[in-house]
Design an enzyme around this catalytic site. Structure first.
Site, PDB file in Angstrom:
ATOM      1  N   LYS A 135      33.852  76.246  27.132  1.00 50.13           N
ATOM      2  CA  LYS A 135      34.006  75.053  26.292  1.00 50.13           C
ATOM      3  C   LYS A 135      32.943  74.026  26.703  1.00 50.13           C
ATOM      4  CE  LYS A 135      37.287  71.172  25.824  1.00 50.13           C
ATOM      5  NZ  LYS A 135      36.906  69.988  26.506  1.00 50.13           N
ATOM      6  N   LYS A 177      44.286  68.565  35.743  1.00 54.05           N
ATOM      7  CA  LYS A 177      43.238  67.775  36.401  1.00 54.05           C
ATOM      8  C   LYS A 177      43.343  67.905  37.913  1.00 54.05           C
ATOM      9  CE  LYS A 177      42.307  64.608  32.652  1.00 54.05           C
ATOM     10  NZ  LYS A 177      42.598  63.305  32.046  1.00 54.05           N
ATOM     11  N   LYS A 234      31.768  67.642  29.491  1.00 54.85           N
ATOM     12  CA  LYS A 234      31.014  66.837  30.467  1.00 54.85           C
ATOM     13  C   LYS A 234      31.260  67.357  31.872  1.00 54.85           C
ATOM     14  CE  LYS A 234      32.357  63.100  27.567  1.00 54.85           C
ATOM     15  NZ  LYS A 234      33.720  62.563  27.416  1.00 54.85           N
TER      16      LYS A 234
HETATM   17  P1  ADP Z   1      34.912  66.395  27.897  1.00 48.66           P
HETATM   18  O1  ADP Z   1      35.579  67.733  28.015  1.00 48.66           O
HETATM   19  O2  ADP Z   1      33.454  66.525  27.633  1.00 48.66           O
HETATM   20  O3  ADP Z   1      35.213  65.475  29.082  1.00 48.66           O
HETATM   21  P2  ADP Z   1      36.844  64.770  26.506  1.00 48.66           P
HETATM   22  O4  ADP Z   1      37.990  65.514  27.130  1.00 48.66           O
HETATM   23  O5  ADP Z   1      36.542  63.379  26.955  1.00 48.66           O
HETATM   24  O6  ADP Z   1      35.512  65.680  26.614  1.00 48.66           O
HETATM   25  O7  ADP Z   1      37.062  64.809  24.933  1.00 48.66           O
HETATM   26  C1  ADP Z   1      36.861  63.741  24.040  1.00 48.66           C
HETATM   27  C2  ADP Z   1      37.179  64.265  22.658  1.00 48.66           C
HETATM   28  O8  ADP Z   1      36.215  65.287  22.273  1.00 48.66           O
HETATM   29  C3  ADP Z   1      38.544  64.923  22.568  1.00 48.66           C
HETATM   30  O9  ADP Z   1      39.130  64.569  21.322  1.00 48.66           O
HETATM   31  C4  ADP Z   1      38.275  66.411  22.604  1.00 48.66           C
HETATM   32  O10 ADP Z   1      39.241  67.153  21.881  1.00 48.66           O
HETATM   33  C5  ADP Z   1      36.888  66.508  21.945  1.00 48.66           C
HETATM   34  N1  ADP Z   1      36.112  67.622  22.554  1.00 48.66           N
HETATM   35  C6  ADP Z   1      35.605  67.644  23.807  1.00 48.66           C
HETATM   36  N2  ADP Z   1      34.935  68.805  24.043  1.00 48.66           N
HETATM   37  C7  ADP Z   1      35.029  69.538  22.906  1.00 48.66           C
HETATM   38  C8  ADP Z   1      34.556  70.835  22.513  1.00 48.66           C
HETATM   39  N3  ADP Z   1      33.812  71.584  23.337  1.00 48.66           N
HETATM   40  N4  ADP Z   1      34.848  71.280  21.279  1.00 48.66           N
HETATM   41  C9  ADP Z   1      35.584  70.500  20.418  1.00 48.66           C
HETATM   42  N5  ADP Z   1      36.065  69.273  20.724  1.00 48.66           N
HETATM   43  C10 ADP Z   1      35.800  68.784  21.948  1.00 48.66           C
END
Ligand code: ADP
Ligand code: TRP
Length: 324
Positions: free
Chosen positions: A190, A110, A193
């Protein structure tokens, strides 16, 4: 089994979150005693705009409720409505070696992405440990990226139990969500957000279509055979199409004579169909944010009642005793 998981309100939930986390959370309700919360204290570690914290917290709650989170069965609340968890974080912090946190890759990642290296971000895994341990959780379903945080939680729990004697905390197991491979975003990275490449679960249908038409593909001409295994559109079709339909697309890709536009149009239909049954409920909730807020508050009361004995036991173990 007692299942616990949290999700950060760092933006609108997207189909990567759905297949990577939410769907499993919702399914686990059928068999387990589930505790799910919106991790707004955790979201503060990236210093979001104050209005965004409240807005996304409610939006995440509405998404879960619309998709079938059952508040009669599952305890569902906003992390910051339960201050006990920050108190436990302090007690845990005092047995957490710096070296344990220094090893955490998510902090380094991060900071490398440009987030401010604040103390909250560094201490994030201790707050997460408190979330988990305060409920004596058995299983913590999380994506692979969170596995290290569960290991840290176990380590902290063992240290606390060893330092103060006895079994104040249950040592939780993780439950790595059987991962549908990482869901790609419209730019092929990937879906996240933080990359602005998402398709939100409940975004307007028109916008779902236009985003899907923009998914990055290679420039193989229509007539030429195409490789489904490297195609972002196909990766998403895999999530939404039946096995029979998918087999047909696989053949059509390999045969040539099919344009990506055609696959995208079908994908858009499938995505819209998939979430259609939940849209009306989502709209009703959107029109009634006060009711959603009240549901979260009620959930917090239930959560606090379950957490209270553990916090008391931890206070007693370290010598603070019951609050006077
Ligand atoms: P973001 O990357 O959108 O901020 P988070 O890190 O808050 O998402 O992830 C929340 C949950 O969703 C986690 O359990 C993460 O493993 C899952 N997740 C997020 N993006 C993906 C993705 N592109 N494919 C599969 N799982 C995902
Ligand atoms: N750190 C998790 C994430 O970013 C969210 C979270 C906070 C969590 N506390 C938790 C997950 C406790 C499981 C258990 O996805």
């Amino acid at each position: 089994m007692r299942v616990l998981s949290g999700i950060q309100p760092s933006g609108r939930l997207h189909i990567g979150n759905y297949f990577g986390a939410m769907r499993q959370h919702l399914r686990m309700q059928a068999e387990h005693e589930c505790f799910y919360f919106i991790a707004d204290y955790h979201a503060l570690t990236s210093n979001p705009a104050p209005q965004a914290v409240a807005e996304y917290t409610l939006a995440v709650a509405m998404d879960y409720l619309a998709l079938g989170l059952d508040i009669e069965k599952t305890v569902f609340w906003r992390q910051s409505d339960m201050p006990e968890v920050t108190e436990l974080t302090w007690l845990l912090s005092c047995v957490t070696p710096m070296g344990l946190l220094q090893k955490c890759v998510s902090y380094k990642d991060k900071v490398a992405q440009g987030l401010s290296p604040n103390h909250g971000l560094f201490a994030y895994p201790v707050l997460q440990a408190a979330d988990i341990l305060i409920f004596q959780s058995d299983l913590v379903p999380v994506g692979a990226d969170q596995k290290q945080h569960i290991e840290v939680t176990r380590d902290i729990a063992l240290r606390f139990n060893n330092t103060y004697g006895g079994e104040v905390f249950k040592i939780p197991a993780d439950h790595i969500i059987e991962s549908v491979a990482v869901v790609p975003g419209i730019d092929g990275r990937k879906m996240s957000k933080s990359y602005g490449n998402t398709i939100e679960i409940f975004e307007p249908e028109k916008s779902v279509r236009s985003k899907i038409m923009k998914i990055v593909t290679d420039s193989t001409p229509v007539e030429a055979p195409k490789n489904p295994d490297t195609c972002n559109v196909f990766a998403l079709l895999k999530l939404f199409a039946t096995p029979e339909e998918l087999a047909q697309w696989d053949q059509r890709y390999r045969a040539g004579g099919m344009g990506y536009g055609e696959a995208k149009k079908r994908l858009a239909e499938l995505v819209i169909e998939h979430f259609k049954p939940y849209r009306q409920k989502r709209a009703e909730l959107e029109n009634n944010p006060g009711a959603v807020d009240a549901m979260l508050k009620k959930g917090a009361e239930r959560a606090r009642a379950v957490a209270a004995p553990t916090l008391l036991a931890a206070r007693q173990a370290v010598g603070l005793g019951a609050r006077r």
